[in-house]
Design a protein around this motif. Sequence first.
Motif, PDB file in Angstrom:
ATOM      1  N   ASP A  16       2.529  -0.034  14.711  1.00  0.00           N
ATOM      2  CA  ASP A  16       2.454   1.372  14.409  1.00  0.00           C
ATOM      3  C   ASP A  16       2.162   1.355  13.351  1.00  0.00           C
ATOM      4  N   ILE A  17       2.482   0.894  12.106  1.00  0.00           N
ATOM      5  CA  ILE A  17       2.347   1.284  10.888  1.00  0.00           C
ATOM      6  C   ILE A  17       0.378   0.600  10.705  1.00  0.00           C
ATOM      7  N   GLU A  18       0.051  -0.283  11.642  1.00  0.00           N
ATOM      8  CA  GLU A  18      -1.787  -0.557  11.367  1.00  0.00           C
ATOM      9  C   GLU A  18      -2.151   0.256  12.117  1.00  0.00           C
ATOM     10  N   GLU A  19      -1.719   0.953  12.739  1.00  0.00           N
ATOM     11  CA  GLU A  19      -2.521   2.016  13.456  1.00  0.00           C
ATOM     12  C   GLU A  19      -3.054   3.178  12.755  1.00  0.00           C
ATOM     13  N   ILE A  20      -1.067   3.305  11.051  1.00  0.00           N
ATOM     14  CA  ILE A  20      -1.677   4.490  10.735  1.00  0.00           C
ATOM     15  C   ILE A  20      -2.305   3.763   9.569  1.00  0.00           C
ATOM     16  N   GLU A  67       4.935   7.938   4.447  1.00  0.00           N
ATOM     17  CA  GLU A  67       5.951   7.634   5.767  1.00  0.00           C
ATOM     18  C   GLU A  67       5.097   6.380   5.874  1.00  0.00           C
ATOM     19  N   ILE A  68       3.896   6.086   5.773  1.00  0.00           N
ATOM     20  CA  ILE A  68       3.912   4.553   6.028  1.00  0.00           C
ATOM     21  C   ILE A  68       5.343   3.037   4.701  1.00  0.00           C
ATOM     22  N   LYS A  69       5.337   3.604   3.164  1.00  0.00           N
ATOM     23  CA  LYS A  69       6.179   3.225   2.426  1.00  0.00           C
ATOM     24  C   LYS A  69       7.065   3.409   3.214  1.00  0.00           C
ATOM     25  N   PHE A  70       8.187   4.554   3.396  1.00  0.00           N
ATOM     26  CA  PHE A  70       9.133   4.556   4.452  1.00  0.00           C
ATOM     27  C   PHE A  70       9.687   3.270   4.758  1.00  0.00           C
ATOM     28  N   LEU A  71       8.419   3.406   6.501  1.00  0.00           N
ATOM     29  CA  LEU A  71       8.205   2.086   7.573  1.00  0.00           C
ATOM     30  C   LEU A  71       7.970   1.183   6.809  1.00  0.00           C
ATOM     31  N   LYS A  72       7.155   1.164   5.774  1.00  0.00           N
ATOM     32  CA  LYS A  72       7.379  -0.766   5.547  1.00  0.00           C
ATOM     33  C   LYS A  72       9.067  -1.036   4.850  1.00  0.00           C
TER      34      LYS A  72
END
Length: 176
Positions: A109-113, A155-160
């Motif tokens: 998901d992160i890659e897609e984002i 959001e990406i930072k949060f997911l990471k």
Amino acid sequence: MEKQDEKMAILEKIAEGVTWWIGSIPSLIAHTLFFIISFLLPMLNIVEFDKMLLILTTVVSLEAIYLAIFIQMSVNKSHEKIEDIQEDIEDIQEDIEEISEDIEEISEDIEEINEDIEDIQEDIEEINDEEDDEDHSERAKNVILKSNVSNNKNEIKFLKDKIEELQKKIEELNKD
């Protein structure tokens, strides 16, 4: 039923105590002294040799029977504990596999984002190049897009951060 369980628990504690004592140095000393005294009694003409051997053989046989029972009880209890531990290990392995799958999905998901963000940034750059010709409504759209990009980055930072936290938990579970 509770009284029976209490009696069983007391008997198990006694069996564990006896098994522990038999395997100790004081037990070795006590048995050695018992055998020495047993063989000294006929020499001192206190007991006949045949009678001493009969009693000694009987006592040793009874002790061996009880020791075999106590040892088997210990083996059974250890086997139960090992089975419980194996079940716990299997549960932990299943949890680790599930967490790993979740992490893989989150990574995808992160890659897609990230790809979407790159596309948006390219669009913003193109828009910025054409901005001179656009009216105020187009500028507002650009601001909204930049805001969305910023939100996506957060959001990406949060997911990471979540992925790192899950990976640390996996490492802790693997250590245990």
